[in-house]
Design a protein around this motif. Sequence first.
Motif, PDB file in Angstrom:
ATOM      1  N   GLU A 112      -2.319  87.332  -1.829  1.00 51.23           N
ATOM      2  CA  GLU A 112      -1.532  85.768  -1.863  1.00 51.23           C
ATOM      3  C   GLU A 112      -0.644  85.598  -1.018  1.00 51.23           C
ATOM      4  O   GLU A 112       0.211  86.614  -0.763  1.00 51.23           O
ATOM      5  CB  GLU A 112      -1.730  85.965  -3.229  1.00 51.23           C
ATOM      6  CG  GLU A 112      -2.282  85.518  -4.351  1.00 51.23           C
ATOM      7  CD  GLU A 112      -2.411  84.859  -5.097  1.00 51.23           C
ATOM      8  OE1 GLU A 112      -1.125  84.674  -6.075  1.00 51.23           O
ATOM      9  OE2 GLU A 112      -2.862  84.884  -6.628  1.00 51.23           O
ATOM     10  N   ASP A 113      -0.204  84.370  -0.034  1.00 46.62           N
ATOM     11  CA  ASP A 113       0.391  84.032   0.676  1.00 46.62           C
ATOM     12  C   ASP A 113       1.025  82.774   0.255  1.00 46.62           C
ATOM     13  O   ASP A 113       0.198  81.891  -0.247  1.00 46.62           O
ATOM     14  CB  ASP A 113       0.126  84.728   1.699  1.00 46.62           C
ATOM     15  CG  ASP A 113       1.602  84.527   2.605  1.00 46.62           C
ATOM     16  OD1 ASP A 113       2.581  84.367   2.090  1.00 46.62           O
ATOM     17  OD2 ASP A 113       1.589  85.160   3.398  1.00 46.62           O
ATOM     18  N   ILE A 114       2.100  82.269   0.346  1.00 44.83           N
ATOM     19  CA  ILE A 114       2.383  80.550   0.252  1.00 44.83           C
ATOM     20  C   ILE A 114       2.070  79.683   1.976  1.00 44.83           C
ATOM     21  O   ILE A 114       2.622  80.876   3.178  1.00 44.83           O
ATOM     22  CB  ILE A 114       3.855  80.193   0.040  1.00 44.83           C
ATOM     23  CG1 ILE A 114       4.094  81.256  -1.105  1.00 44.83           C
ATOM     24  CG2 ILE A 114       3.687  78.685   0.004  1.00 44.83           C
ATOM     25  CD1 ILE A 114       3.516  80.709  -2.568  1.00 44.83           C
ATOM     26  N   ASP A 115       1.557  79.198   2.159  1.00 46.08           N
ATOM     27  CA  ASP A 115       1.489  78.333   3.651  1.00 46.08           C
ATOM     28  C   ASP A 115       2.417  77.824   3.843  1.00 46.08           C
ATOM     29  O   ASP A 115       3.028  76.869   2.841  1.00 46.08           O
ATOM     30  CB  ASP A 115       0.572  77.649   3.327  1.00 46.08           C
ATOM     31  CG  ASP A 115      -0.433  76.407   4.566  1.00 46.08           C
ATOM     32  OD1 ASP A 115      -1.218  76.267   4.875  1.00 46.08           O
ATOM     33  OD2 ASP A 115       0.986  76.483   5.889  1.00 46.08           O
ATOM     34  N   ALA A 116       2.989  78.017   4.957  1.00 50.09           N
ATOM     35  CA  ALA A 116       4.712  77.301   5.533  1.00 50.09           C
ATOM     36  C   ALA A 116       4.928  76.530   5.751  1.00 50.09           C
ATOM     37  O   ALA A 116       5.577  75.734   5.427  1.00 50.09           O
ATOM     38  CB  ALA A 116       5.362  78.884   6.835  1.00 50.09           C
ATOM     39  N   THR A 118       2.594  74.016   4.246  1.00 51.01           N
ATOM     40  CA  THR A 118       1.818  72.711   2.589  1.00 51.01           C
ATOM     41  C   THR A 118       3.215  73.424   1.200  1.00 51.01           C
ATOM     42  O   THR A 118       2.628  72.893   0.535  1.00 51.01           O
ATOM     43  CB  THR A 118       0.738  72.547   2.649  1.00 51.01           C
ATOM     44  OG1 THR A 118       0.425  73.572   2.012  1.00 51.01           O
ATOM     45  CG2 THR A 118      -0.164  72.707   3.665  1.00 51.01           C
ATOM     46  N   GLY A 119       3.477  74.409   1.852  1.00 46.94           N
ATOM     47  CA  GLY A 119       3.421  75.516   0.201  1.00 46.94           C
ATOM     48  C   GLY A 119       2.274  75.931  -0.731  1.00 46.94           C
ATOM     49  O   GLY A 119       2.650  76.429  -1.650  1.00 46.94           O
ATOM     50  N   ASP A 120       1.165  75.473  -0.162  1.00 40.57           N
ATOM     51  CA  ASP A 120       0.180  75.924  -0.919  1.00 40.57           C
ATOM     52  C   ASP A 120      -0.259  77.610  -1.194  1.00 40.57           C
ATOM     53  O   ASP A 120       0.200  78.236   0.167  1.00 40.57           O
ATOM     54  CB  ASP A 120      -1.170  75.289  -0.273  1.00 40.57           C
ATOM     55  CG  ASP A 120      -1.095  73.802  -0.402  1.00 40.57           C
ATOM     56  OD1 ASP A 120      -0.015  73.424  -1.485  1.00 40.57           O
ATOM     57  OD2 ASP A 120      -2.030  73.330   0.411  1.00 40.57           O
ATOM     58  N   VAL A 121      -0.165  78.105  -2.272  1.00 47.00           N
ATOM     59  CA  VAL A 121      -0.493  79.103  -2.392  1.00 47.00           C
ATOM     60  C   VAL A 121      -2.329  79.783  -2.311  1.00 47.00           C
ATOM     61  O   VAL A 121      -3.034  79.077  -1.820  1.00 47.00           O
ATOM     62  CB  VAL A 121      -0.800  79.473  -4.161  1.00 47.00           C
ATOM     63  CG1 VAL A 121      -1.102  80.725  -3.858  1.00 47.00           C
ATOM     64  CG2 VAL A 121       0.388  79.264  -4.305  1.00 47.00           C
ATOM     65  N   ILE A 122      -2.634  80.181  -0.867  1.00 48.17           N
ATOM     66  CA  ILE A 122      -3.431  81.177  -0.180  1.00 48.17           C
ATOM     67  C   ILE A 122      -3.322  83.205  -0.420  1.00 48.17           C
ATOM     68  O   ILE A 122      -2.351  82.797  -0.555  1.00 48.17           O
ATOM     69  CB  ILE A 122      -2.969  80.541   1.613  1.00 48.17           C
ATOM     70  CG1 ILE A 122      -1.421  81.500   1.949  1.00 48.17           C
ATOM     71  CG2 ILE A 122      -3.132  78.858   1.763  1.00 48.17           C
ATOM     72  CD1 ILE A 122      -1.728  80.779   3.499  1.00 48.17           C
ATOM     73  N   THR A 123      -4.584  82.951   0.773  1.00 46.66           N
ATOM     74  CA  THR A 123      -5.246  83.723   0.188  1.00 46.66           C
ATOM     75  C   THR A 123      -5.541  84.538   1.739  1.00 46.66           C
ATOM     76  O   THR A 123      -5.968  83.342   2.544  1.00 46.66           O
ATOM     77  CB  THR A 123      -6.483  84.633  -0.254  1.00 46.66           C
ATOM     78  OG1 THR A 123      -7.261  83.960  -0.289  1.00 46.66           O
ATOM     79  CG2 THR A 123      -5.605  84.860  -2.036  1.00 46.66           C
TER      80      THR A 123
END
Length: 286
Positions: A112-116, A118-123
Amino acid sequence: MAFKSAKNLMIGTAVALASVTGVAIAAGDSVDTGYEMVHKHWHWSGAFGSYDREAMQRGYQVYVEVCRNCHNLDQLAFRHLGDKGGPFYNPEYPNPNDNPLVKNIAAEIEVEDIDADTGDVITRPGIPADYFPPVYPNDAAARAGNGGALPPDLSVINKARTGGADYIYNLLIAYEHPIPEKLKKDQTPGLYFNPVMEGNWIAMPPQLEDGLVEYQTDLEGQNPPEPTMEQLAADVTEFLAWSADPKLDERKTAGFMSLLYLLILAVLLWFSYKRIWARLKQPVSG
Ligand code: HEC
């Protein structure tokens, strides 16, 4: 204990005896399952032993394909696998972040990471610097998936259990041991008989069987051993022994080097002692 009189001494002895027999009775309560622990000679035991790289690599495969369905390794980052002494260490890549094998291994697991933007949680696929992501989002989910029991993190399990590697190995192979007549009444759905587990019942179903994992030819081009249940258990135990104590090899080398240093020092001291005394023992002239 100081006894003031012979009578007190007798009372003291009686109390001591009673407590000893009490323990004996309590011990008699636990049913003898007849299981005999297998004690293996592990590669890393003894003064000069070290982990076997191929065994650790196979063990990692068993962890990923089997154990990782439930158990996390939260103290381990992918790059640790490529550290000196680790299963995928390659001297060509002293920095494991550059090791292509470690990169591939990391990329096979989504993190898991954070989209720089949008701030959304992404994988995204893992990179060597990532830690192994949790298998379940939280403990409650882990319990819910395992009939209420929590699969423990395996990073340091070899250190966390009395008996270490022998315990883990035997736990994995002991499921086939027949249930003693006396214990059959305790059988409950969701619990499996395992004479190695404390209390003899475990919420983890039997995991290993012959041929469950297909071993690939190893990095040195060697043919792998038959993936029998015992072999799979031994290999995953070797991998977990390393993850619990990755610096063991380094410690042993350092210990050996200091012994060597002391030995050389002793020899030098011996010779300088001989020289000094040879001079002093010469007859005084004049
Ligand atoms: C289907 C889920 C599942 C899989 C797959 C699984 N386990 Fe477990 N494991 C559990 C659960 C649940 C527990 C907790 C059992 C309990 O407390 O009764 C457990 C407990 C353990 C324990 C601790 C036992 C103790 O002494 O408390 C070890 C060690 C272990 N597992 C090793 C492994 C290994 C190695 C593998 C891979 C070969 C594996 N497990 C695969 C679910 C799983």
